[in-house]
Design a protein around this motif. Structure first.
Motif, PDB file in Angstrom:
ATOM      1  N   VAL A   1       9.239   6.921  -8.154  1.00 22.40           N
ATOM      2  CA  VAL A   1      10.434   6.453  -7.451  1.00 22.40           C
ATOM      3  C   VAL A   1      10.885   7.519  -6.457  1.00 22.40           C
ATOM      4  O   VAL A   1      11.216   7.216  -5.308  1.00 22.40           O
ATOM      5  N   GLN A   2      10.870   8.773  -6.876  1.00 22.52           N
ATOM      6  CA  GLN A   2      11.269   9.862  -5.976  1.00 22.52           C
ATOM      7  C   GLN A   2      10.369   9.912  -4.743  1.00 22.52           C
ATOM      8  O   GLN A   2      10.857  10.087  -3.627  1.00 22.52           O
ATOM      9  N   ASP A   3       9.055   9.771  -4.952  1.00 24.59           N
ATOM     10  CA  ASP A   3       8.113   9.781  -3.824  1.00 24.59           C
ATOM     11  C   ASP A   3       8.410   8.641  -2.852  1.00 24.59           C
ATOM     12  O   ASP A   3       8.394   8.825  -1.644  1.00 24.59           O
ATOM     13  N   ILE A   4       8.668   7.468  -3.395  1.00 24.36           N
ATOM     14  CA  ILE A   4       8.934   6.294  -2.564  1.00 24.36           C
ATOM     15  C   ILE A   4      10.181   6.521  -1.717  1.00 24.36           C
ATOM     16  O   ILE A   4      10.166   6.326  -0.506  1.00 24.36           O
ATOM     17  N   VAL A   5      11.245   6.949  -2.362  1.00 22.06           N
ATOM     18  CA  VAL A   5      12.507   7.169  -1.653  1.00 22.06           C
ATOM     19  C   VAL A   5      12.351   8.278  -0.609  1.00 22.06           C
ATOM     20  O   VAL A   5      12.813   8.139   0.534  1.00 22.06           O
ATOM     21  N   ASN A   6      11.689   9.356  -0.974  1.00 21.39           N
ATOM     22  CA  ASN A   6      11.481  10.457  -0.031  1.00 21.39           C
ATOM     23  C   ASN A   6      10.656  10.019   1.175  1.00 21.39           C
ATOM     24  O   ASN A   6      10.954  10.406   2.310  1.00 21.39           O
ATOM     25  N   ASP A   7       9.620   9.223   0.949  1.00 22.30           N
ATOM     26  CA  ASP A   7       8.785   8.740   2.054  1.00 22.30           C
ATOM     27  C   ASP A   7       9.577   7.802   2.959  1.00 22.30           C
ATOM     28  O   ASP A   7       9.497   7.888   4.183  1.00 22.30           O
ATOM     29  N   LEU A   8      10.365   6.913   2.360  1.00 18.98           N
ATOM     30  CA  LEU A   8      11.206   6.013   3.161  1.00 18.98           C
ATOM     31  C   LEU A   8      12.175   6.816   4.029  1.00 18.98           C
ATOM     32  O   LEU A   8      12.390   6.490   5.199  1.00 18.98           O
ATOM     33  N   LYS A   9      12.717   7.887   3.459  1.00 19.53           N
ATOM     34  CA  LYS A   9      13.664   8.709   4.195  1.00 19.53           C
ATOM     35  C   LYS A   9      12.963   9.494   5.304  1.00 19.53           C
ATOM     36  O   LYS A   9      13.435   9.519   6.442  1.00 19.53           O
ATOM     37  N   SER A  10      11.850  10.114   4.992  1.00 19.89           N
ATOM     38  CA  SER A  10      11.156  10.920   6.012  1.00 19.89           C
ATOM     39  C   SER A  10      10.567  10.041   7.107  1.00 19.89           C
ATOM     40  O   SER A  10      10.383  10.501   8.229  1.00 19.89           O
ATOM     41  N   SER A  11      10.293   8.777   6.800  1.00 20.95           N
ATOM     42  CA  SER A  11       9.788   7.840   7.800  1.00 20.95           C
ATOM     43  C   SER A  11      10.904   7.248   8.664  1.00 20.95           C
ATOM     44  O   SER A  11      10.646   6.505   9.595  1.00 20.95           O
ATOM     45  N   GLY A  12      12.150   7.551   8.304  1.00 19.70           N
ATOM     46  CA  GLY A  12      13.285   7.032   9.035  1.00 19.70           C
ATOM     47  C   GLY A  12      13.642   5.592   8.714  1.00 19.70           C
ATOM     48  O   GLY A  12      14.440   4.973   9.396  1.00 19.70           O
ATOM     49  N   ILE A  13      13.058   5.071   7.641  1.00 23.30           N
ATOM     50  CA  ILE A  13      13.313   3.687   7.240  1.00 23.30           C
ATOM     51  C   ILE A  13      14.682   3.577   6.562  1.00 23.30           C
ATOM     52  O   ILE A  13      15.366   2.578   6.679  1.00 23.30           O
ATOM     53  N   VAL A  14      15.062   4.634   5.844  1.00 20.71           N
ATOM     54  CA  VAL A  14      16.390   4.712   5.238  1.00 20.71           C
ATOM     55  C   VAL A  14      17.015   6.042   5.630  1.00 20.71           C
ATOM     56  O   VAL A  14      16.334   6.974   6.043  1.00 20.71           O
TER      57      VAL A  14
ATOM     58  N   ILE B   1       0.843  -1.206   0.000  1.00 17.93           N
ATOM     59  CA  ILE B   1       0.000   0.000   0.000  1.00 17.93           C
ATOM     60  C   ILE B   1       0.873   1.249   0.000  1.00 17.93           C
ATOM     61  O   ILE B   1       0.483   2.283  -0.520  1.00 17.93           O
ATOM     62  N   PHE B   2       2.070   1.125   0.548  1.00 20.43           N
ATOM     63  CA  PHE B   2       3.033   2.214   0.532  1.00 20.43           C
ATOM     64  C   PHE B   2       3.232   2.728  -0.893  1.00 20.43           C
ATOM     65  O   PHE B   2       3.356   3.928  -1.121  1.00 20.43           O
ATOM     66  N   PHE B   3       3.238   1.811  -1.860  1.00 20.31           N
ATOM     67  CA  PHE B   3       3.455   2.183  -3.249  1.00 20.31           C
ATOM     68  C   PHE B   3       2.234   2.867  -3.850  1.00 20.31           C
ATOM     69  O   PHE B   3       2.338   3.573  -4.837  1.00 20.31           O
ATOM     70  N   LEU B   4       1.073   2.648  -3.263  1.00 21.61           N
ATOM     71  CA  LEU B   4      -0.127   3.308  -3.765  1.00 21.61           C
ATOM     72  C   LEU B   4      -0.169   4.776  -3.359  1.00 21.61           C
ATOM     73  O   LEU B   4      -0.716   5.602  -4.065  1.00 21.61           O
ATOM     74  N   ARG B   5       0.410   5.104  -2.211  1.00 19.09           N
ATOM     75  CA  ARG B   5       0.416   6.506  -1.786  1.00 19.09           C
ATOM     76  C   ARG B   5       1.648   7.252  -2.290  1.00 19.09           C
ATOM     77  O   ARG B   5       1.753   8.454  -2.127  1.00 19.09           O
ATOM     78  N   ASN B   6       2.561   6.530  -2.892  1.00 14.59           N
ATOM     79  CA  ASN B   6       3.767   7.120  -3.465  1.00 14.59           C
ATOM     80  C   ASN B   6       3.845   6.697  -4.926  1.00 14.59           C
ATOM     81  O   ASN B   6       4.144   5.549  -5.227  1.00 14.59           O
ATOM     82  N   ALA B   7       3.577   7.636  -5.813  1.00 17.99           N
ATOM     83  CA  ALA B   7       3.387   7.308  -7.216  1.00 17.99           C
ATOM     84  C   ALA B   7       4.654   7.243  -8.057  1.00 17.99           C
ATOM     85  O   ALA B   7       4.627   6.737  -9.160  1.00 17.99           O
TER      86      ALA B   7
END
Length: 82
Positions: free
Chosen positions: A68-81, A60-66
């Motif tokens: 590659v940039q969105d995915i990476v940015n969300d992972l970073k802001s979430s502290g996952i990376v 579902i993470f990929f559904l809210r992040n459309a």
């Protein structure tokens, strides 16, 4: 900790292989749906991301992040990376 740049680079390469496109043709700002990816593809990508980096990411993470940039940015802001 996995770095955002590593995930970004891996995703571009993975999408290139998945879509049989040169990495240069994968635009990190393009909507993933523009490449014809569907929900099954998203589940596969999520599983590959977990396998590659040990990151548990709900598809579902990929559904809210459309993009590659969105995915990476969300992972970073979430502290996952980093």
């Amino acid at each position: 900790m996995t770095q955002a740049s590593q995930v970004h680079q891996w995703m571009i390469g993975y999408l290139g292989e998945l879509l049989d496109l040169p990495e240069a043709d994968i635009d990190p700002a393009a909507h993933l749906a523009n490449y014809g990816l569907d929900s099954t593809d998203v589940m596969v990508i999520a599983g590959a991301l977990e396998e590659q980096f040990g990151l548990e990411v709900d598809p579902i993470f990929f559904l809210r992040n459309a993009t590659v940039q969105d995915i990476v940015n969300d992972l970073k802001s979430s502290g996952i990376v980093g």
